[in-house]
Design an enzyme around this catalytic site. Sequence first.
Site, PDB file in Angstrom:
ATOM      1  N   LYS A   1       3.820   5.968   8.137  1.00  0.00           N
ATOM      2  CA  LYS A   1       5.222   6.329   7.891  1.00  0.00           C
ATOM      3  C   LYS A   1       5.708   7.485   8.777  1.00  0.00           C
ATOM      4  CE  LYS A   1       5.547   4.388   3.330  1.00  0.00           C
ATOM      5  NZ  LYS A   1       5.664   4.552   1.897  1.00  0.00           N
TER       6      LYS A   1
ATOM      7  N   ARG B   1      -5.888  16.637   0.285  1.00  0.00           N
ATOM      8  CA  ARG B   1      -7.335  16.802   0.508  1.00  0.00           C
ATOM      9  C   ARG B   1      -7.592  17.394   1.893  1.00  0.00           C
ATOM     10  NH1 ARG B   1      -9.484  10.672   1.852  1.00  0.00           N
ATOM     11  NH2 ARG B   1      -8.000  10.390   3.560  1.00  0.00           N
TER      12      ARG B   1
HETATM   13  P1  NAP Z   1      -0.192   7.998   3.746  1.00  0.00           P
HETATM   14  O1  NAP Z   1       0.944   8.373   4.612  1.00  0.00           O
HETATM   15  O2  NAP Z   1      -1.394   7.387   4.357  1.00  0.00           O
HETATM   16  O3  NAP Z   1      -0.648   9.304   2.945  1.00  0.00           O
HETATM   17  C1  NAP Z   1      -1.655   9.262   1.992  1.00  0.00           C
HETATM   18  C2  NAP Z   1      -2.004  10.665   1.527  1.00  0.00           C
HETATM   19  O4  NAP Z   1      -3.000  10.520   0.516  1.00  0.00           O
HETATM   20  C3  NAP Z   1      -2.601  11.528   2.632  1.00  0.00           C
HETATM   21  O5  NAP Z   1      -2.209  12.858   2.439  1.00  0.00           O
HETATM   22  C4  NAP Z   1      -4.092  11.371   2.401  1.00  0.00           C
HETATM   23  O6  NAP Z   1      -4.858  12.473   2.788  1.00  0.00           O
HETATM   24  C5  NAP Z   1      -4.150  11.278   0.896  1.00  0.00           C
HETATM   25  N1  NAP Z   1      -5.360  10.602   0.454  1.00  0.00           N
HETATM   26  C6  NAP Z   1      -5.830   9.411   0.872  1.00  0.00           C
HETATM   27  N2  NAP Z   1      -6.988   9.128   0.242  1.00  0.00           N
HETATM   28  C7  NAP Z   1      -7.251  10.183  -0.566  1.00  0.00           C
HETATM   29  C8  NAP Z   1      -8.308  10.484  -1.445  1.00  0.00           C
HETATM   30  N3  NAP Z   1      -9.323   9.646  -1.615  1.00  0.00           N
HETATM   31  N4  NAP Z   1      -8.267  11.657  -2.109  1.00  0.00           N
HETATM   32  C9  NAP Z   1      -7.241  12.507  -1.930  1.00  0.00           C
HETATM   33  N5  NAP Z   1      -6.203  12.278  -1.095  1.00  0.00           N
HETATM   34  C10 NAP Z   1      -6.209  11.122  -0.431  1.00  0.00           C
HETATM   35  O7  NAP Z   1       0.265   7.006   2.596  1.00  0.00           O
HETATM   36  P2  NAP Z   1       1.686   6.899   1.864  1.00  0.00           P
HETATM   37  O8  NAP Z   1       2.478   5.866   2.537  1.00  0.00           O
HETATM   38  O9  NAP Z   1       2.215   8.266   1.694  1.00  0.00           O
HETATM   39  O10 NAP Z   1       1.248   6.291   0.445  1.00  0.00           O
HETATM   40  C11 NAP Z   1       0.610   7.091  -0.531  1.00  0.00           C
HETATM   41  C12 NAP Z   1       0.677   6.411  -1.882  1.00  0.00           C
HETATM   42  O11 NAP Z   1       2.018   6.221  -2.273  1.00  0.00           O
HETATM   43  C13 NAP Z   1       0.044   5.030  -1.919  1.00  0.00           C
HETATM   44  O12 NAP Z   1      -0.705   4.895  -3.084  1.00  0.00           O
HETATM   45  C14 NAP Z   1       1.204   4.091  -1.961  1.00  0.00           C
HETATM   46  O13 NAP Z   1       0.918   2.907  -2.683  1.00  0.00           O
HETATM   47  C15 NAP Z   1       2.217   4.897  -2.725  1.00  0.00           C
HETATM   48  N6  NAP Z   1       3.582   4.473  -2.426  1.00  0.00           N
HETATM   49  C16 NAP Z   1       4.288   3.806  -3.382  1.00  0.00           C
HETATM   50  C17 NAP Z   1       5.565   3.396  -3.139  1.00  0.00           C
HETATM   51  C18 NAP Z   1       6.342   2.674  -4.195  1.00  0.00           C
HETATM   52  O14 NAP Z   1       7.346   2.056  -3.859  1.00  0.00           O
HETATM   53  N7  NAP Z   1       5.949   2.758  -5.429  1.00  0.00           N
HETATM   54  C19 NAP Z   1       6.164   3.640  -1.902  1.00  0.00           C
HETATM   55  C20 NAP Z   1       5.430   4.339  -0.964  1.00  0.00           C
HETATM   56  C21 NAP Z   1       4.150   4.738  -1.220  1.00  0.00           C
HETATM   57  P3  NAP Z   1      -5.181  12.817   4.319  1.00  0.00           P
HETATM   58  O15 NAP Z   1      -3.968  13.518   4.807  1.00  0.00           O
HETATM   59  O16 NAP Z   1      -6.384  13.648   4.254  1.00  0.00           O
HETATM   60  O17 NAP Z   1      -5.414  11.487   4.995  1.00  0.00           O
END
Ligand code: NAP
Length: 500
Positions: free
Chosen positions: A279, A375
């Site tokens: 993103k 994290r």
């Molecule tokens: P992203 O840009 O990849 O960011 C993920 C974040 O989570 C990063 O800060 C990452 O840490 C952290 N993370 C990943 N694995 C982890 C773990 N095992 N323990 C602790 N932190 C961890 O992803 P995103 O697009 O923001 O999405 C994040 C979440 O939001 C997902 O679960 C997604 O399904 C949800 N989401 C939902 C909607 C909806 O419409 N409901 C929309 C968007 C997103 P690092 O920085 O260290 O990699």
Amino acid sequence: MICVSIQEPTTEVALARMEATARWADLVEIRLDGMVRPDLERLFRRRGVPTIATCRPEREGGRWTGEEGARLERLRGAARAGAAWIDVERFAVAALGALPGRCRRLVSHHDFAGMPRDLRRLLRELEAAGGDAVKVAAVPRGMADVLALMALPGEARGPVAVVGMGPAAAPTRILARLFGGAWTYASPAPGRETASGQIPAQVLAERYRASALGRRTRVYGLAGDPVGHSIGPAVWNGWLRAARRDAVYVPFLCRDEADLKALLAWWRLDGLSVTIPHKVAAARLARGRSEAVRATGAANTLFRMRGVGQAAARGWFADNTDLPALVCAVERLLRSAGMRTGGGGEALVLGAGGAARAAVRALLGLGFGVTVSGRTDARAREMAEEFGVRGLPVRAVPWGELGGLRPLLLVNATPVGMSPGVGEMPVPGRFLRPGLLVFDTIYNPAETRLVVEARRRGAVAAGGLDMFVRQAILQARCWTGRAPAEGAWRARVGAARAGE
Ligand code: NAP
């Protein structure tokens, strides 16, 4: 054209499979390798759907272990019995010799370990082998390889069947008709694949309309990693079909930014949903940005700018529909807790990616004081600083020090607890207490362990399904100018999840 590939041990079972998949098949491949005493007359007798006979030797990834002469004789027998095509490897074309009647030769090449070193040269060599069509099967390592495979028919002198194998290959399977592939191979049913990456014929035909795609079809998709288990393609394609749009929504596995860049350079692409982990990169790579993207530094929606001049027409515009969707979801949570918006309080956002950025901006707008924790501490600090520079104070707290915080609202914007890791929680159970509000952005499962556990301990909690529905509806409006009805979209999401 959809070619259903059937590999069964006996004639009877193969015929039954053929019957069961007839309504989705434009062509049927019968794999004679591994079949015990096939009844060629019954298998290849001319019927409505034309057939391809294949008898692949073990060294080419098949199951044939017998003599080469007997293998070629089996193929000739299939031709005499009525097969429309004989699939033959380049090295065996000459030995196979002339075929009877109107039976044609498909000269094939398989690369199970990766991509051929020089695709164009390979194409020329296959074409020179003296067949009527060629087939190239390879394992794309990334999006550039996927696009190179999809470009092959445009460079060929005759028909080419392109077969992408492995996890990144779905676009090559779904979009064959759109990029000029001769046909696409499909499995007769889940679990009956004859090659890795094959999609069931019913899914290709009904979900992706693979036989109906054409030059005017608009191409949308999901870019991220993982994308294989997303319900997005089922939900989006269902809506596009119901809305009578000549459009398709495809999963594009983009493992890194190079993959995303390669995909954005593909001229046929009209729009993208962007998910983990792209993103922030999507916001950066776009030429135009909405206010929501500027406010968050992240984009979940990309579409082509249609403006005056060539440059505008080729650039990507980025939007962030997570932001308004998140505002709605948090407002709903506050209402369900009997609280009003704008009442203040402290919010803690877990994560420092795209969803976290939308959450921070949404919560600041709703009057919360915001702390973030990730994290990777440096990433969370960097994000807090970025907001700070824009005059929006955000505090960053190291992941190890979360225990000392007592926020009013906890937002999980990490994938911790998402399927298949449904037993996990981003914070220990003792963090959850009466009076706490919890919003988990995860929508799969609809209620994560965090949500369930929070409620059990007296907190008011909600999962990310409402947000997911809303951000998609707003995305549909960006792409098509039309917003689907919320109830109908929710029902589609429910149906897609039930079919998982
Ligand atoms: P992203 O840009 O990849 O960011 C993920 C974040 O989570 C990063 O800060 C990452 O840490 C952290 N993370 C990943 N694995 C982890 C773990 N095992 N323990 C602790 N932190 C961890 O992803 P995103 O697009 O923001 O999405 C994040 C979440 O939001 C997902 O679960 C997604 O399904 C949800 N989401 C939902 C909607 C909806 O419409 N409901 C929309 C968007 C997103 P690092 O920085 O260290 O990699």
